[in-house]
Design a protein around this motif. Structure first.
Motif, PDB file in Angstrom:
ATOM      1  N   ALA A 178       0.916  -1.131  -0.346  1.00  0.00           N
ATOM      2  CA  ALA A 178       0.087   0.264   0.292  1.00  0.00           C
ATOM      3  C   ALA A 178       0.348   1.329   0.161  1.00  0.00           C
ATOM      4  O   ALA A 178       1.135   2.295  -0.431  1.00  0.00           O
ATOM      5  N   ARG A 179       1.523   1.343   0.677  1.00  0.00           N
ATOM      6  CA  ARG A 179       2.450   2.648   1.283  1.00  0.00           C
ATOM      7  C   ARG A 179       3.854   2.347  -0.426  1.00  0.00           C
ATOM      8  O   ARG A 179       3.729   4.076  -0.835  1.00  0.00           O
ATOM      9  N   ILE A 180       3.658   1.986  -0.869  1.00  0.00           N
ATOM     10  CA  ILE A 180       4.250   1.772  -2.541  1.00  0.00           C
ATOM     11  C   ILE A 180       3.436   2.559  -3.327  1.00  0.00           C
ATOM     12  O   ILE A 180       3.644   3.060  -4.276  1.00  0.00           O
ATOM     13  N   GLY A 181       2.191   2.319  -3.136  1.00  0.00           N
ATOM     14  CA  GLY A 181       1.007   2.028  -4.627  1.00  0.00           C
ATOM     15  C   GLY A 181       1.398   3.851  -4.145  1.00  0.00           C
ATOM     16  O   GLY A 181       1.158   5.122  -5.278  1.00  0.00           O
ATOM     17  N   ALA A 182       0.929   4.265  -2.907  1.00  0.00           N
ATOM     18  CA  ALA A 182       1.177   5.710  -2.346  1.00  0.00           C
ATOM     19  C   ALA A 182       2.052   6.540  -3.426  1.00  0.00           C
ATOM     20  O   ALA A 182       1.460   8.109  -3.481  1.00  0.00           O
ATOM     21  N   LEU A 183       3.358   5.352  -3.102  1.00  0.00           N
ATOM     22  CA  LEU A 183       5.038   6.746  -3.578  1.00  0.00           C
ATOM     23  C   LEU A 183       4.615   6.639  -4.682  1.00  0.00           C
ATOM     24  O   LEU A 183       5.329   8.196  -5.620  1.00  0.00           O
ATOM     25  N   GLN A 184       3.592   5.791  -5.119  1.00  0.00           N
ATOM     26  CA  GLN A 184       4.129   5.885  -6.755  1.00  0.00           C
ATOM     27  C   GLN A 184       2.831   7.102  -7.534  1.00  0.00           C
ATOM     28  O   GLN A 184       3.214   7.990  -8.111  1.00  0.00           O
ATOM     29  N   GLU A 185       1.869   7.018  -6.730  1.00  0.00           N
ATOM     30  CA  GLU A 185       1.202   8.466  -6.841  1.00  0.00           C
ATOM     31  C   GLU A 185       1.788  10.087  -6.185  1.00  0.00           C
ATOM     32  O   GLU A 185       2.000  10.725  -7.619  1.00  0.00           O
ATOM     33  N   ARG A 186       2.354   9.957  -5.188  1.00  0.00           N
ATOM     34  CA  ARG A 186       3.590  10.573  -4.895  1.00  0.00           C
ATOM     35  C   ARG A 186       4.589  11.404  -6.184  1.00  0.00           C
ATOM     36  O   ARG A 186       4.416  12.714  -6.316  1.00  0.00           O
ATOM     37  N   PHE A 187       5.392  10.533  -6.389  1.00  0.00           N
ATOM     38  CA  PHE A 187       6.244  10.687  -7.389  1.00  0.00           C
ATOM     39  C   PHE A 187       5.487  11.254  -9.366  1.00  0.00           C
ATOM     40  O   PHE A 187       6.124  11.876  -9.590  1.00  0.00           O
ATOM     41  N   LEU A 188       4.330  10.738  -8.987  1.00  0.00           N
ATOM     42  CA  LEU A 188       3.722  10.949 -10.336  1.00  0.00           C
ATOM     43  C   LEU A 188       3.039  12.189 -10.944  1.00  0.00           C
ATOM     44  O   LEU A 188       3.399  13.187 -11.533  1.00  0.00           O
ATOM     45  N   THR A 189       2.416  12.718  -9.429  1.00  0.00           N
ATOM     46  CA  THR A 189       1.359  13.766  -8.916  1.00  0.00           C
ATOM     47  C   THR A 189       1.798  15.112  -8.318  1.00  0.00           C
ATOM     48  O   THR A 189       0.601  15.143  -8.070  1.00  0.00           O
ATOM     49  N   THR A 190       3.198  15.053  -8.084  1.00  0.00           N
ATOM     50  CA  THR A 190       3.518  15.973  -7.008  1.00  0.00           C
ATOM     51  C   THR A 190       4.832  17.198  -7.622  1.00  0.00           C
ATOM     52  O   THR A 190       5.420  17.469  -6.772  1.00  0.00           O
ATOM     53  N   PRO A 191       3.800  17.710  -8.879  1.00  0.00           N
ATOM     54  CA  PRO A 191       5.989  18.216  -8.879  1.00  0.00           C
ATOM     55  C   PRO A 191       5.937  19.595  -8.223  1.00  0.00           C
ATOM     56  O   PRO A 191       6.195  20.199  -8.635  1.00  0.00           O
ATOM     57  N   GLN A 192       7.017  19.487  -7.135  1.00  0.00           N
ATOM     58  CA  GLN A 192       6.701  20.452  -6.153  1.00  0.00           C
ATOM     59  C   GLN A 192       7.579  21.093  -6.606  1.00  0.00           C
ATOM     60  O   GLN A 192       8.266  23.120  -6.345  1.00  0.00           O
TER      61      GLN A 192
END
Lengths: 414, 414
Positions: free
Chosen positions: A211-225
């Motif tokens: 689950a955590r890896i899934g959340a990290l996939q989302e952070r990586f692709l959808t958080t252009p800080q």
């Protein structure tokens, strides 16, 4: 316009001789120059060129993965590295090689020669001080991230870079697949020591970790800080005496700031797991804290002093909410830390069981000893993914193997 | 190539007569056509053109804000609207006007004529059923957002659109300034009924509200989950009988899905505050629930059935964590809801005290009555910003004025 050709040492001389400004830096004539190939990554040719008065570094994209010529690679990644270098160099003066030239037809990037430098990974393996460079790198990530972020400038200044670097799909695909996906499923590119079989199986069947890896996939692709380096491991950093340089920005993209932080932390943690020397371990743990604290202090200082005209947390709206602005800043930094913890764990996992591993454990004699040290690192990573530490002190506490017993014992006792 | 010229009815005829495919749709000759200008926004000319066998809608960017010719506007926004329409139309068949043509020199978009339709805002003011269109719009947002998101496809399919729409800076600037910043500070573009002075002052000095707006600024600019409509208010929706169409995608950009949801919810809530008719209020509250529930059901259904090849929450890694995948999906939807609540509040606030207000309150007789109804809406928005409701039922409970007493009484009792 000439067709792309892979350079060899003679080709490098011809290439440079045809470019007056570069040739003048070297001095003398092409026949006086010495070319040394130092390619050691998987994707590029790298040559150091020594002239009579100067020297240069020449880097060219290969059309395939070096060890697997069937794995084709578009050549444009040197263009992204060149763009990254030109964007970042003025923001972190003295912390990258100087950009000199980019040829978009041969995909050749020419930059300052870092002869005499070694990779931080090699230096760490040889016992170099980890604390001083870690402090410098904390400042590097703080400056390069903050100054390319939405926190530092109007959004219109960010979106052209965001658009450009979003085109760096070839190497982003590598991160998405090799770092954030493949280690958590069967894939022929994965490999690990047989002694780790049970640990890998336990990791993959742990729902919290998945689950955590899934959340990290989302952070990586959808958080252009901010504009990330994208591959900030200890092999992307060169050191010599007190001089530290960040190289190899070919993975650059807009993403979560914690990704760069996490990769750096991961490689200090790998070095920590790879040694059995207690004082050395303490020194690496101190380097982890030094990196993170310098990052925080520098990032917050920049935010408080260089956010004029930014569209986030606009100061004119916060005149009655200064305390809340501080709280929001702390929340932002805590969010970067939470991301960093997750990405650090993912980087450790992939360096132990994925395609591109790390040399940190190569010096260890005996398969069993090596597996034992790697299991310590893998257990640490799994613990980070299951229960994220709240702060950097808790993170370093978890470096002690007994703190993460669950993953090391679970597969053997069930 | 011809220079840009603002169209008038004769110019529209010449423009269409020169484009064979469009002229053929109209039928007959240009002198047989009737042109009716229906421009009512602030940024564009809109003409409906009636031929002998067909009809068309022609929309052209104005080079300035209609009511303020000194406020110059780049013309490229029709290009973004055209790109949005072409991208979205196949994903939500029958829920947009059909795209027919775009002329990039005159910035003229030609599309299906929605003669006989009225805006949803007008229909709601006239007592139209809010539930049926809200259900349709919940499905519209679910489909258009999911199918353009990273949840539906490999990231390489998303980044070209992300790069393109990130160029829509002119209208994104309007959202950033007019929706997410100006209402929370002194700005000459703000205006409101004098009776709301104390409410506005209380809102601006509420640290919780200011902090939440700061967090929403960050979400808006750094969370490119999907291609948004970007301005999904009840004036951007046309209805006729059971036919619902979403128009005016000129604000389109990659952003948080909750932004589109929030804008739609805001305009139902504004209509709710603007009426004193109890059954009508109930019906609008039911429409709010219908929109949100349809969005959730449709979005989750798409996620479970049409996520093949996506790089987020990759199914092959989740074979041992199916329960966690459901939990992550719920968390994602809850995140969209939390965003929607915040953006709904920001939209309500700006429609009451910002530059571009809404006609929902125009029918109310008497300044005091109007101010009272607007205060109810403003109190609702402030309550949403202070303490976000956990779910859509709690959201609709807060539509009752007594649920948000704090903001309505605070400025009057201190």
């Amino acid at each position: 316009m000439t067709a792309y050709r892979t350079l060899d040492p003679e080709g490098v001389k011809r290439f440079l001789a045809a470019r007056r400004e570069l040739a003048e830096r070297l001095g003398g004539e092409a026949q006086d120059w010495t070319v040394r190939e130092v390619s050691d990554g998987n994707l590029n040719l790298v040559f150091l060129v020594f002239g009579t008065t100067g020297r240069l570094c020449v880097k060219q994209s290969l059309p395939h993965v070096r060890v697997d010529p069937d794995w084709k690679m578009p050549l444009d990644r040197t263009a992204f590295e060149a763009a990254w270098l030109r964007r970042i160099e003025p923001l972190v003066p003295g912390l990258t090689p100087a950009f000199l030239d980019f040829d978009p037809e041969q995909f050749v990037l020419t930059m300052e020669c870092l002869d005499g430098f070694v990779t931080l990974r090699e230096a760490l393996t040889n016992g170099a001080d980890p604390i001083a460079p870690s402090r410098i790198l904390g400042g590097f990530v703080a400056r390069s991230a903050f100054l390319t972020s939405y926190l530092a400038q109007p959004f219109e200044a960010v979106t052209p870079d965001l658009a450009f670097f979003s085109g760096n799909t070839t190497l982003t695909r590598i991160t998405v697949d090799l770092v954030l996906t493949d280690p958590y499923r069967e894939h022929p590119r994965n490999h690990w020591l047989p002694a780790l079989d049970a640990d890998v199986a336990a990791m993959r069947s742990d729902p919290q970790i998945i689950a955590r890896i899934g959340a990290l996939q989302e952070r990586f692709l959808t958080t252009p800080q901010a504009l990330l380096h994208g591959d900030l491991h200890s092999g992307s950093i060169m050191i010599a005496d007190h001089d530290v340089r960040v190289i190899d920005g070919e993975f650059s993209l807009y993403g979560p700031i914690g990704f760069d932080c996490g990769l750096y932390l991961a490689h200090l943690a790998l070095a920590h797991a790879a040694t059995t020397d207690a004082p050395r371990k303490e020194s690496l743990a101190a380097a982890i804290k030094a990196f993170w604290r310098t990052f925080c202090v520098d990032f917050l200082h920049l935010w408080k002093t260089q956010a004029h005209g930014a569209d986030l947390y606009v100061p004119t709206t916060f005149s009655n909410a200064l305390h809340e602005l501080d709280a929001l800043r702390t929340r932002f930094i805590n969010g970067v830390f939470h991301d960093a913890v997750g990405f650090a764990a993912a980087e450790i996992v992939r360096r132990l069981i994925g395609y591109a591993q790390t040399s940190d454990f190569d010096h260890i004699q005996g398969q069993q000893s090596k597996a034992d040290r790697q299991r310590v690192a893998l257990s640490f990573a799994c613990a980070l993914l299951r229960d994220a530490p709240a702060d950097i002190d808790a993170f370093t506490e978890m470096l002690h193997p007994q703190a993460n017993l669950r993953i090391t014992t679970l597969p053997e006792t069930t």
